[in-house]
Enzyme design. Structure first.
Site, PDB file in Angstrom:
ATOM      1  N   HIS A   9       7.173   3.762   3.588  1.00 25.07           N
ATOM      2  CA  HIS A   9       7.494   2.398   3.151  1.00 25.07           C
ATOM      3  C   HIS A   9       8.183   2.416   1.784  1.00 25.07           C
ATOM      4  O   HIS A   9       7.491   2.354   0.763  1.00 25.07           O
ATOM      5  CB  HIS A   9       6.198   1.580   3.027  1.00 25.07           C
ATOM      6  CG  HIS A   9       5.630   1.122   4.317  1.00 25.07           C
ATOM      7  ND1 HIS A   9       6.029  -0.040   4.943  1.00 25.07           N
ATOM      8  CD2 HIS A   9       4.680   1.660   5.110  1.00 25.07           C
ATOM      9  CE1 HIS A   9       5.345  -0.199   6.074  1.00 25.07           C
ATOM     10  NE2 HIS A   9       4.526   0.815   6.191  1.00 25.07           N
ATOM     11  N   GLU A  46       9.672   0.025   0.310  1.00 24.94           N
ATOM     12  CA  GLU A  46       9.444  -1.239  -0.417  1.00 24.94           C
ATOM     13  C   GLU A  46       8.117  -1.214  -1.163  1.00 24.94           C
ATOM     14  O   GLU A  46       7.879  -2.060  -2.019  1.00 24.94           O
ATOM     15  CB  GLU A  46       9.530  -2.426   0.562  1.00 24.94           C
ATOM     16  CG  GLU A  46       8.297  -2.724   1.391  1.00 24.94           C
ATOM     17  CD  GLU A  46       8.102  -1.810   2.606  1.00 24.94           C
ATOM     18  OE1 GLU A  46       8.816  -0.788   2.720  1.00 24.94           O
ATOM     19  OE2 GLU A  46       7.210  -2.110   3.432  1.00 24.94           O
ATOM     20  N   CYS A  99       8.708   1.961   9.338  1.00 25.23           N
ATOM     21  CA  CYS A  99       7.393   2.029   9.980  1.00 25.23           C
ATOM     22  C   CYS A  99       7.434   1.399  11.372  1.00 25.23           C
ATOM     23  O   CYS A  99       8.026   1.948  12.279  1.00 25.23           O
ATOM     24  CB  CYS A  99       6.330   1.397   9.073  1.00 25.23           C
ATOM     25  SG  CYS A  99       4.648   1.879   9.525  1.00 25.23           S
TER      26      CYS A  99
END
Lengths: 763, 279, 171
Positions: free
Chosen positions: B222, B224, B92
């Site tokens: 993302h 994660e 990002c």
């Protein structure tokens, strides 16, 4: 000129909100004509916003104590015990405030600083902030003030995402309602929550060690300017004058994020070294409030030197430096012996001066045994007052006059479910909120299990490795408020509790924000009193954590008065409540999407003919009705217990509470939440065209269960019955009518986007 | 002394995904340390094996997302380590920094050859949070240390950005295939340029691009936030949705890994392979 | 009138301008300007009644100019927004996204609201003020170099891959 006239003149000249008797009281405290700084300081401390001068006696009715409460209302945020994991006790920290007036005038900045302020309240208890919610009330976006309402709505959402997303705190949604009563006065209520180790709670007063060791006050963050000057009094006055617009603060999430990181390192260091300290954010009243409150609540005095305050505009007068409400600042009371080390963390490790011109940490005051508040600027004493006067406060007994609304019911109630449901789904209040949520970052920190819209409450897993989940929801129905202020308060608690319970979580605490008109008007003050009584009544009935004899505690909150239009009309009474729940094992949390065809839909809560403020009346009959659903405390409690028992047993496949639009809308929303490659619907088995069965907003729940699980419940409560089945057809139907949901899905999902953001106003 | 590989997670002023990113690296069997933007010496002394630039708003996206962060001194070190072949991932805002650093596509090192421009969606501007599906490019799967375990199934991950539209100079359009790493697709793996499958109007549906060697990857989604199965929304379609829903109310949901874990497992696997080759 | 443009600036100091200037000072200390100002710049193409139509729009939609925090003026006017310091030599550069949702959406909204206008285009206007000894030609040259981000350590204000860069002629 006598003293009274002189005081009157200063009040006028400085546009103070204080009354002449208040100014006289102040002059009595200092024993002379007060200084400009003293005027502004007390003007803030005695504002409605800070002093609760009208509301304090009424608020005493709220239950604020329970066995799990660690810190009740009084400090910046409330704290309750949450869980113990790996030998560490974790507490939940919550705060709830309004930023209504600033958001009406400057929507982007108002909403942004709303988040900024509330998040600081949680940070300054030593907590990591793990979520925020926005509870928004806007005017009618297609009404007479639609143009402005839409711009305010766009601005507020922009402020929330631009500020909140950058902070790195997941936005856990909240709710949004539209009502013409907010045309001239929107509501922006904000909630923040976080977690702190029980042995590492920071407090907002100088510790008693300061009696034996020299303590100093460190101011850290943004350089002081004049942008927020007078903001606290601004928050409590009518929105009538454009001259006050300069009072709204300018927020800086970037600096806030860096400051939070630096604060974390500083606090960790202080706790590791076992050095007691005091910590408080700067809000209303700026430096003057933070310094005097840190000292007064610790039983000391303080000597503040304004020449040590970093400022960004040269030549500011002392009262502006002391009382300006510049954002992104904290005050820290620490022993002089560690001050240099702390300054170094802010100024060198985190480079505040490089990242924001003029930002830095500096020592601006020294705590004294002498209980005096003394401020010096360029060698001149600009404030000198006994310190306990500042925090003593002020109380008024406002007059209250019962003003119930006359109940008028519609003559006829035609029912055509496919068309009625269409109208409700495509109404401002019924349409999907996803266009709003799509701007919010709900997943930063990686702890989010259910995002906004997926279940009745957001669920997060905030403590790494620990299975305890947190559920949170905020509610308040203006249409109820308009008709029956007591029930509006009670149902605000009731609905938030139901939303949390629907996910399988047990409510452990609540916060409130009480938004009303001018408390000096007896009918408005009556609405306020009734709202508080309603909240208190519901909380006493819904202590689900430790049994019915214990209340659900209200641990933090805020009162916002003077919400009214230019013409003096008040907003609908708007008590807004947030409820926080814990689910011991988050893998048991239940969302609202229908799962498997053939499952039964169980209705919890008999339907009653009570349609006041209902979505059906508003959207289909153009009528507001009169009789608001009753709040049945014992039944609410028993229903919640039953829903929690089902969750515990693992037999709830999906759960949704019944609120706006009644049972039929609840079923539709459960279908709309399904996977696009596994669409489901509901076929109702009775009440084909009975409006009470379909649309009544009597509180309740729908639970999806396997038929055998339902059969397996040995003692079925009277309030539970099967009312339909899950189908593999994306529709809602009975045997004589049917609405295909694929026909409305797109319109339902994009309605707010089209009206508010794209200004597509075809109708 | 541990012999686990060390991944440095860089904290710029305004980063906000550094902690969860470091955490999922550790969950994937590697070490992770967070370095502040001005901890140059600490960073170079600890000789990390890989670098991650996490999400957030470095310098509050002032001037342009990633533009100011790319010019921080700490990026000199990352730049040189990237050229020496160390794995570097930008997520990002981290991807925006890598693009503004000229590390990707890296046809000429250090030259700015791409941009992450503002999302281009009809009738909408600003930030967009939503779940998307991704597919890895075949060549990228083979060469990038971040993608070797991704496989061919479309994987759901969330995006959350206002500037995520990859664009290139027109003259370079014929060489994009060299840098293609991840593309947006639907749950069946079908790519279209239409919103919301392509959520931001990105050129050739690109969700992530890499340098020629594949060691530097800049991706907008993302991973994660899709590391654990419980992070996946209940309404996600496709096979990952099936897997997630089969764990409804199952205690195993707590420890079960999601699609985002594949990126970090890829890196761990890459280091295992290197250490085997070394022996 | 075929085009009317307005300049909008924050009443408070612009944080983006502050960050940009401190970054330029660090990477290009020798050619960096002494002052840097940032404006929103809106171009209205073919407004029916010229400035009157534009003024009506600006006063109507507070998203474009929020009078509580921003001030605005027609560009090419008296330059009342330019804050003092006549000592400096000023160069101006306009940065425009090649593809831009903001412009498209506002064009749609204005036309849907029956404003007679062809389109609206949004840009950022940077004003760079150099010390008085600098020649205009040099100021323009430096400005272009500081604007175009070609390499990691060259330029900042615009990414030429996605943005158009126009050095404005001095009025």
């Amino acid at each position: 000129m006598d003293l009274r006239d002189k005081l009157k003149e200063v009040i006028k000249e400085r546009s103070l909100a204080m009354t002449i008797p208040e100014a006289e009281k102040l002059a009595g405290y200092v024993g002379r004509m007060p200084t400009p700084l003293e005027f502004h300081l007390f003007d803030t401390m005695w504002s409605e916003h800070c002093s609760y001068k009208s509301s304090k006696p009424v608020l005493r009715q709220l239950p604020t104590q329970a066995s799990n409460v660690v810190v009740g209302p009084g400090e910046d945020a409330g704290i309750v015990r949450f869980c113990t994991f790996s030998g560490v006790e974790w507490d939940l920290v919550v705060a709830h405030e309004s930023h209504n007036h600033p958001s009406q005038v400057l929507p982007v900045e108002g909403a942004a600083t709303g988040i900024g302020g509330i998040v600081r309240d949680v940070y300054c208890m030593g907590a990591k902030v793990t979520g925020s919610l926005d509870l928004l009330r806007f005017g009618d976006p297609t009404g007479v003030s639609g143009e402005r309402t839409r711009a305010i709505c766009r601005g507020v959402v922009e402020g929330i995402w631009k500020y909140g997303n950058a902070l790195g705190v997941p936005n856990l949604g909240g709710d949004t309602r539209f009502h013409e009563g907010y045309d001239d006065n929107c509501l922006v209520n904000v909630v923040a929550l976080g977690f702190v180790r029980h042995d590492r709670i920071a407090h907002s007063f100088v510790p008693e060690e300061a009696h034996t060791e020299q303590y100093v006050l460190i101011l850290t963050g943004k350089p002081t300017d004049d942008t927020g000057f007078g903001g606290a009094t601004f928050a409590s006055a009518d929105l009538s004058d454009t001259a006050e617009k300069g009072a709204v603060q300018v927020a800086d999430p970037f600096l806030k994020r860096v400051l939070s990181e630096a604060n974390r390192v500083v606090l960790e260091m202080l706790f590791e070294k076992e050095i007691p300290f005091g910590f408080k954010d700067l809000g209303a009243g700026g430096i003057a409030c933070v310094t005097s409150e840190l000292a007064a609540h610790g039983g000391l005095g303080i000597h503040v030197d304004l020449d040590e305050v970093p400022i960004s505009i040269p030549g500011l007068p002392p009262e502006v430096i002391a009382c300006a409400e510049t954002q992104e600042r904290y005050g820290l009371a620490v022993p002089e012996s560690v001050a240099e080390e702390i300054l170094d963390i802010y100024n060198t490790s985190f480079e505040l001066p490089r990242l924001f011109p003029g930002a830095s940490a500096s020592i601006i005051g020294r705590f004294t045994e002498d209980p005096v508040y003394k401020v010096v600027h360029r060698g001149i004493e600009v404030a000198f007052t006994p310190i306990n006067c500042i925090t003593e406060g002020i109380v008024y007994d406002r007059e209250s006059k019962s003003s119930p609304v006359e109940v008028i019911e519609p003559d006829i109630r035609p029912v055509d479910p496919p068309s009625d449901l269409r109208k409700m789904l495509l109404s401002h209040d019924g349409a999907s909120r996803s266009p709003i949520w799509s701007y919010y970052d709900s997943e930063v920190q990686g702890t989010t299990h259910f995002r906004p819209g997926e279940a009745d409450a957001c669920v997060t897993v905030p403590i790494k490795g620990c299975k305890a989940g947190l559920a949170v929801s905020g509610d308040g129905n203006p249409w109820f408020g308009q008709l029956e202020p007591f029930l509006a308060g009670a149902h605000a608690v009731g609905e938030a509790v139901r939303n949390v319970v629907a996910t399988g979580a047990v409510p452990i605490a609540a916060t409130d924000c009480l938004n009303y008109g001018n408390p000096e008007k007896p009918d408005v003050f009556w609405q306020f009193c009734r709202g508080v009584e309603g909240i208190a009544h519901a909380c006493r009935n819904l202590g689900l954590e430790s049994g019915r004899e214990h209340p659900l505690p209200i641990v933090s909150g805020n009162v916002s008065f003077y919400n009214q239009s230019l013409s003096g009309g008040s907003i609908p009474p708007s008590p807004i409540v947030a409820v926080f729940g814990r689910i011991d094992d988050f893998t048991r949390a239940t969302d609202m999407s229908l799962k498997t065809q053939g499952n039964v839909i169980v209705l919890i809560g008999p339907r009653e003919d009570e349609f006041g403020g209902s979505l059906y009346y508003r959207s289909c009959l153009g009528h507001s009705g009169g009789k608001v659903p009753l709040f049945r405390g014992e039944l609410e409690y028993e229903m919640a217990r039953f829903v929690l028992d089902c969750a515990e047993a693992g037999i709830s496949q999906s759960v949704h509470d019944i609120s706006e639009g009644g049972l039929a809308m609840a079923a539709v929303e459960m279908a709309l939440a399904t996977r696009k490659d596994a669409r489901r619907g509901v076929i109702l088995s009775k009440g084909f065209t009975d409006p009470v069965f379909l649309y009544s907003e009597t509180p309740g729940y729908l639970i999806e269960m396997l038929p055998e699980d339902w059969e397996g419940i040995s003692v079925k409560p009277d309030f539970a019955s099967v009312i339909g089945r899950v189908t593999a057809d994306f529709s809602i139907s009975s045997d004589i009518w049917k609405l295909n949901l694929s026909e409305v899905l797109e319109e339902y999902s994009t309605l707010l986007d089209r009206i508010i953001w794209r200004e597509e106003l075809s109708e | 002394m541990t012999n686990k590989p060390l991944v440095a997670v860089l904290q710029f002023p305004g980063s906000n995904c550094e902690y969860e990113t470091a955490s999922v690296v550790r969950e994937s069997g590697m070490d992770a340390m967070i370095f502040r933007w001005n901890q140059l010496k600490e960073l170079s002394d600890s000789r990390p094996d890989a670098f991650i630039l996490p999400g957030g708003f470095s310098f509050q996206d002032r001037v342009r997302a990633g533009a100011v962060g790319a010019k921080e001194e700490i990026m000199d070190l990352v730049f040189n380590e990237a050229l020496s072949g160390k794995p570097v991932l930008g997520i990002c805002n981290g991807a925006q920094i890598l693009v503004e650093s000229g590390l990707v596509p890296g046809w000429e090192n250090g030259r700015i050859e791409s941009a992450l421009a503002a999302n281009h969606i009809h009738g909408r501007s600003g930030y967009l949070s939503r779940w998307v599906f991704l597919r890895a490019n075949e060549r990228a799967l083979k060469i990038s240390p971040w993608l070797r375990m991704i496989g061919n199934d479309p994987i759901p991950v969330p995006i959350a950005h206002a500037e995520g539209r990859f664009v290139f100079a027109e003259k370079d359009n014929n060489r994009i295939s060299e840098c293609m790493a991840l593309t947006y697709c639907d749950e069946n793996g079908i790519e279209t340029a239409d919103y919301p499958v392509n959520p931001n109007g990105s050129f050739m549906n690109l969700a992530g691009i890499m340098n020629r060697e594949g060691n530097v990857l800049a991706m907008m989604p993302h991973p994660e936030r899709a590391f654990w199965m419980w992070q996946i929304p209940p309404w996600i379609p496709g096979t990952w949705g099936d897997r997630r829903n089969s764990l409804q109310h199952d205690p195993a949901l707590a420890g079960s890994k999601g699609p985002g874990a594949l990126f970090f497992r890829s890196l761990a696997d890459y280091f295992e392979l290197i250490s085997r080759e070394d022996q | 009138m075929t085009e009317v443009s307005i300049e909008v600036r924050l009443k408070a100091p612009d944080p983006a301008a502050m960050t940009a200037l401190s970054t330029l000072k660090r990477i290009n200390p020798d050619t960096c300007p002494g002052r840097l100002e940032r404006y929103d710049y809106w171009r209205f193409i073919r407004p029916l009644d010229g400035k009157r139509t534009v003024e009506e729009i600006v006063l109507h939609f507070h998203d474009i100019v929020n009078p509580n925090k921003q001030s605005w003026s027609f560009s090419g006017g008296s330059g009342i927004l330019l804050s003092g310091d006549e000592e400096l030599v000023w160069a101006e550069v306009l940065v425009t996204d090649k593809v831009d949702s903001i412009s498209e959406n506002w064009t749609d909204i204005l036309r849907r609201n029956k404003y007679e206008i062809e389109k609206v285009m949004y840009s950022v206007l940077w004003r760079l003020g150099y010390s008085s000894g600098t020649s205009m030609a040099e100021a323009r040259e430096r400005t272009l170099a500081l604007t175009i981000t070609s390499y990691r350590d060259h330029g900042l204000l615009a990414n030429p891959v996605s943005q158009n860069i126009n050095l404005l002629d001095q009025a």
